[in-house]
Design an enzyme around this catalytic site. Structure first.
Site, PDB file in Angstrom:
ATOM      1  CG  ASP A   1      45.213  39.459  16.862  1.00 12.61           C
ATOM      2  OD1 ASP A   1      46.139  38.759  16.849  1.00 12.61           O
ATOM      3  OD2 ASP A   1      45.112  40.109  15.580  1.00 12.61           O
TER       4      ASP A   1
ATOM      5  CD  GLU B   1      44.671  36.952  21.265  1.00 14.24           C
ATOM      6  OE1 GLU B   1      46.133  37.095  19.916  1.00 14.24           O
ATOM      7  OE2 GLU B   1      44.167  36.367  20.508  1.00 14.24           O
TER       8      GLU B   1
END
Length: 235
Positions: free
Chosen positions: A53, A124
């Protein structure tokens, strides 16, 4: 990585990403990035997702600053929010066929909203694994930059920066000092419309737009988009 079949799968994915120097990739991390918590509560992608992220947000920021050095700071935030959204990340993951490499229990829900979250989270995690393999962006930016650049250009070309709900909300607050409201229901006629949800956006007793989507959020965005172009842009 001792299982030949899994090793072949991971190598295939890396080739899809356009990576040549795959010896630099920690395949154990990559395998972990593709392991859902339903397979193991301990060894799964969650920590790598947390890292990824941060990675994708940093890459998006670097790409925007390097490509549009004169852009207003507000544009950076608006465009990056689209680039790092679950929808965008899921679409990128889907384009590389990442879903077929995920280890996940067959009992997991496969509705569209859950699928988008799964693909975004896994993507991610893959970025996190690639970053932690070298502790730099050398395994990420060569193939991810062109994708983000193309999508950034599309967002910048859109007067609402592709966030029609926010743009419509700003307009209604400015013009009427109130917020629009949304009515969402499940589509009862999937033979005619393949989207699962139908949304209407209202301002007091006036319907501004209608749209459909695979998720409630997507349907609301579609309704806001129609309202933005048929009402706001006509002012």
């Amino acid at each position: 990585m001792e299982e030949p079949r899994r090793l072949k799968q991971l190598t295939q994915l890396l080739h899809k990403l356009g990576l040549v120097e795959i010896t630099k990739v920690d395949l154990k991390l990559l395998d972990l990035a593709l392991t859902h918590p339903t397979i193991s509560q301990v060894s799964n992608y969650q920590q790598l997702e947390f890292m990824g992220d941060a990675v994708v947000r940093l890459v998006a920021a670097e790409v925007l600053l390097e490509t549009y050095p004169e852009a207003p700071v507000g544009d950076y935030g608006a465009v990056r929010s689209v680039l790092v959204s679950d929808q965008t990340l899921a679409e990128i993951a889907e384009s590389y066929g990442i879903e077929r490499y995920i280890l996940i229990a067959s009992s997991v829900s496969h509705n569209q909203g859950a699928r988008i979250s799964l693909l975004a989270d896994t993507f991610e995690a893959v970025l996190g694994a690639l970053y932690l393999s070298t502790y730099n962006m050398s395994l990420i930016r060569p193939w991810l930059d062109p994708i983000l650049l193309e999508r950034a250009a599309l967002v910048l070309a859109c007067p609402a920066r592709q966030n029609y709900k926010d743009a419509l909300q700003e307009w209604t607050q400015s013009e009427y000092k109130i917020l629009p409201s949304y009515k969402v229901q499940e589509n009862q006629d999937l033979t005619r419309h393949q989207e699962r949800f139908v949304a209407e956006v209202w301002l007091k007793d006036r319907q501004l737009g209608q749209g459909t989507g695979r998720t409630k959020k997507a349907a609301e965005q579609a309704a806001a988009k129609q309202a933005f172009f048929t009402v706001v842009m006509q002012q």
